[in-house]
Design a protein around this motif. Structure first.
Motif, PDB file in Angstrom:
ATOM      1  N   PHE A 103       0.795  -1.257  -0.020  1.00 47.19           N
ATOM      2  CA  PHE A 103      -0.081   0.008   0.021  1.00 47.19           C
ATOM      3  C   PHE A 103       0.782   1.252   0.080  1.00 47.19           C
ATOM      4  CE2 PHE A 103      -3.447  -2.765   0.505  1.00 47.19           C
ATOM      5  CZ  PHE A 103      -4.583  -2.016   0.529  1.00 47.19           C
ATOM      6  N   ASN A 104       2.288   1.036   0.518  1.00 47.27           N
ATOM      7  CA  ASN A 104       3.028   2.305   0.522  1.00 47.27           C
ATOM      8  C   ASN A 104       3.303   2.680  -0.841  1.00 47.27           C
ATOM      9  OD1 ASN A 104       3.514   3.430   3.380  1.00 47.27           O
ATOM     10  ND2 ASN A 104       4.466   1.621   3.699  1.00 47.27           N
ATOM     11  N   ASN A 105       3.447   2.012  -1.767  1.00 45.34           N
ATOM     12  CA  ASN A 105       3.787   1.968  -3.078  1.00 45.34           C
ATOM     13  C   ASN A 105       2.791   2.917  -3.800  1.00 45.34           C
ATOM     14  OD1 ASN A 105       6.146   0.487  -2.804  1.00 45.34           O
ATOM     15  ND2 ASN A 105       5.261  -1.209  -3.705  1.00 45.34           N
ATOM     16  N   TYR A 106       1.527   3.121  -3.222  1.00 44.63           N
ATOM     17  CA  TYR A 106       0.362   3.796  -3.791  1.00 44.63           C
ATOM     18  C   TYR A 106      -0.224   4.815  -3.078  1.00 44.63           C
ATOM     19  CZ  TYR A 106       0.975  -0.195  -7.112  1.00 44.63           C
ATOM     20  OH  TYR A 106       1.393  -1.312  -7.944  1.00 44.63           O
ATOM     21  N   ARG A 107       0.643   5.463  -2.220  1.00 51.11           N
ATOM     22  CA  ARG A 107       0.145   6.511  -1.388  1.00 51.11           C
ATOM     23  C   ARG A 107      -0.281   7.596  -2.174  1.00 51.11           C
ATOM     24  NH1 ARG A 107       4.012   8.022   3.215  1.00 51.11           N
ATOM     25  NH2 ARG A 107       2.282   9.009   4.160  1.00 51.11           N
ATOM     26  N   PRO A 108      -1.359   8.402  -1.981  1.00 51.03           N
ATOM     27  CA  PRO A 108      -1.970   9.580  -2.636  1.00 51.03           C
ATOM     28  C   PRO A 108      -1.400  10.662  -2.369  1.00 51.03           C
ATOM     29  CG  PRO A 108      -3.342   9.045  -0.557  1.00 51.03           C
ATOM     30  CD  PRO A 108      -2.421   7.933  -0.520  1.00 51.03           C
ATOM     31  N   GLU A 109      -1.080  11.525  -3.428  1.00 53.32           N
ATOM     32  CA  GLU A 109      -0.253  12.624  -3.179  1.00 53.32           C
ATOM     33  C   GLU A 109      -0.716  13.639  -2.070  1.00 53.32           C
ATOM     34  OE1 GLU A 109      -0.427  14.496  -6.965  1.00 53.32           O
ATOM     35  OE2 GLU A 109      -2.572  14.917  -6.879  1.00 53.32           O
ATOM     36  N   THR A 110       0.399  14.370  -1.549  1.00 57.13           N
ATOM     37  CA  THR A 110      -0.191  15.321  -0.570  1.00 57.13           C
ATOM     38  C   THR A 110      -0.896  16.555  -1.269  1.00 57.13           C
ATOM     39  OG1 THR A 110       1.876  16.297  -0.933  1.00 57.13           O
ATOM     40  CG2 THR A 110       1.906  14.353   0.830  1.00 57.13           C
ATOM     41  N   ALA A 111      -1.241  17.405  -0.321  1.00 58.19           N
ATOM     42  CA  ALA A 111      -1.967  18.531  -0.932  1.00 58.19           C
ATOM     43  C   ALA A 111      -1.015  19.589  -1.618  1.00 58.19           C
ATOM     44  CB  ALA A 111      -2.610  19.359   0.542  1.00 58.19           C
ATOM     45  N   ALA A 112       0.223  19.582  -0.995  1.00 56.76           N
ATOM     46  CA  ALA A 112       1.397  20.363  -1.478  1.00 56.76           C
ATOM     47  C   ALA A 112       1.489  19.897  -2.894  1.00 56.76           C
ATOM     48  CB  ALA A 112       2.463  20.413  -0.422  1.00 56.76           C
ATOM     49  N   ALA A 113       1.926  18.531  -3.036  1.00 63.06           N
ATOM     50  CA  ALA A 113       2.170  18.039  -4.247  1.00 63.06           C
ATOM     51  C   ALA A 113       1.189  18.240  -5.392  1.00 63.06           C
ATOM     52  CB  ALA A 113       2.439  16.577  -4.144  1.00 63.06           C
ATOM     53  N   LYS A 114      -0.157  18.098  -4.712  1.00 64.13           N
ATOM     54  CA  LYS A 114      -0.994  18.431  -5.937  1.00 64.13           C
ATOM     55  C   LYS A 114      -1.246  19.852  -6.282  1.00 64.13           C
ATOM     56  CE  LYS A 114      -6.412  17.813  -6.338  1.00 64.13           C
ATOM     57  NZ  LYS A 114      -7.613  17.679  -5.553  1.00 64.13           N
ATOM     58  N   LYS A 115      -0.950  20.676  -5.500  1.00 68.58           N
ATOM     59  CA  LYS A 115      -0.827  22.221  -5.891  1.00 68.58           C
ATOM     60  C   LYS A 115      -0.029  22.392  -6.943  1.00 68.58           C
ATOM     61  CE  LYS A 115      -1.047  26.506  -3.451  1.00 68.58           C
ATOM     62  NZ  LYS A 115      -0.643  27.389  -1.905  1.00 68.58           N
ATOM     63  N   GLN A 116       1.293  21.710  -6.559  1.00 71.10           N
ATOM     64  CA  GLN A 116       2.243  22.088  -7.655  1.00 71.10           C
ATOM     65  C   GLN A 116       2.132  21.294  -8.684  1.00 71.10           C
ATOM     66  OE1 GLN A 116       4.858  23.724  -7.057  1.00 71.10           O
ATOM     67  NE2 GLN A 116       5.958  23.195  -8.963  1.00 71.10           N
ATOM     68  N   ARG A 117       1.414  20.126  -8.742  1.00 71.66           N
ATOM     69  CA  ARG A 117       1.154  19.659 -10.143  1.00 71.66           C
ATOM     70  C   ARG A 117      -0.011  20.601 -10.935  1.00 71.66           C
ATOM     71  NH1 ARG A 117      -2.982  16.339 -11.425  1.00 71.66           N
ATOM     72  NH2 ARG A 117      -3.686  16.154  -9.197  1.00 71.66           N
ATOM     73  N   VAL A 118      -0.847  21.080 -10.175  1.00 73.51           N
ATOM     74  CA  VAL A 118      -1.973  21.907 -10.718  1.00 73.51           C
ATOM     75  C   VAL A 118      -1.211  23.033 -11.442  1.00 73.51           C
ATOM     76  CG1 VAL A 118      -4.080  23.227 -10.454  1.00 73.51           C
ATOM     77  CG2 VAL A 118      -3.758  20.946  -9.564  1.00 73.51           C
ATOM     78  N   LYS A 119      -0.517  23.650 -10.683  1.00 75.54           N
ATOM     79  CA  LYS A 119       0.350  24.948 -11.088  1.00 75.54           C
ATOM     80  C   LYS A 119       1.153  24.574 -12.376  1.00 75.54           C
ATOM     81  CE  LYS A 119       2.147  27.434  -8.096  1.00 75.54           C
ATOM     82  NZ  LYS A 119       3.095  27.931  -6.813  1.00 75.54           N
TER      83      LYS A 119
END
Length: 273
Positions: A103-119
């Motif tokens: 399950f550790n291999n498929y952890r969801p992205e953090t809020a900061a990582a999502k914000k960076q990806r959207v940017k």
């Protein structure tokens, strides 16, 4: 006046010169070998509490600690139905380590990582370039989301926390997983599941799909889940609790011995022994 003063002085001198009577010698008490005297030392460093003595019994614990301990004792004393008792049958340490490693291999992205990806996606769209791809497979969490995936038979493996409070929140989820033939496991604990998905706690999480490299590992874990939980009839039949305290157990043992002795006496008097 002068005469009276001298007379009074002489009288006081006579009273002061009276010898005090000697007190009778007190009989010395013999030391008791069973209870030796241990005089308390009030000097610096004296009469210090002995080390390594557990005083937790005498501590006034916070109310929430007392409540959770009383609940644990009640779960031992009362008869616990199978639907609740199955949450005490968690995966052992080694199996849980294997499951969490996957399950550790498929952890969801953090809020900061999502914000960076959207940017970055917005910048790529503005410049006409390709946006960074989102991870294809992620751990799904949230009770409603997991329930929907189980009902639609999209969940491949479900993990349920053993210490959800109140337990009624997830008590029906194992039955739903069995009905929908979705493999599930009961693990310790909600904090560990929460850490998996960047939350404080999580009642249940699941995997809907994995990469090809982990497909065989997921299949092994699904078979383990079906063997230990889905197809395990003991979990649906075995009641829990009914364990008395040490004092009650000692009292019942004493009563049983007395009854056995009385029965032996009766048989002996009738000549059947």
């Amino acid at each position: 006046f002068h005469f009276l003063f001298h007379q009074r002085t002489e009288t006081m001198a006579k009273k002061g010169s009276a010898k005090p009577k000697k007190a009778a010698p007190a009989s010395a008490k013999k030391a008791d070998p069973l209870f030796p005297a241990r005089p308390r030392s009030s000097g610096i460093g004296g009469a210090i509490r002995p080390r390594n003595r557990d005083l937790s019994r005498f501590v006034k614990w916070p109310k929430y600690v007392r409540i959770q301990r009383q609940r644990a004792v009640l779960y031992q004393r009362l008869k616990v139905p199978p639907a609740v008792n199955q949450f005490t049958k968690t995966l052992d340490k080694n199996e849980a380590a294997t499951v969490f490693k996957l399950f550790n291999n498929y952890r969801p992205e953090t809020a900061a990582a999502k914000k960076q990806r959207v940017k970055e996606a917005a910048a790529a769209a503005a410049s006409g370039g390709s946006a960074p791809a989102r991870a294809a497979h992620q751990v799904k969490f949230g009770l409603k989301h997991v329930t929907t995936l189980v009902e639609e038979k999209k969940a491949e493996l479900v993990l349920i926390a053993c210490d959800v409070d109140p337990i009624e929140i997830v008590m029906w989820l194992p039955a739903l997983c069995r009905k929908m033939d979705v493999p599930f496991m009961i693990v310790k604990d909600k904090a560990r599941l929460g850490a998996l998905v960047h939350q404080k706690t999580a009642a249940a999480v699941c995997l809907a799909a994995v990469d090809k490299a982990d497909a065989s590992q997921l299949e092994l874990l699904k078979n383990l889940a079906k063997e230990k939980y889905n197809d395990n009839t003991d979990l649906l039949r075995k009641w829990g609790g009914g364990v008395m305290g040490l004092k009650t157990q000692a009292k019942l043992d004493k009563r049983a011995k007395a009854m056995a002795t009385e029965e032996a006496k009766k048989l002996a008097s009738l000549g059947r022994a």
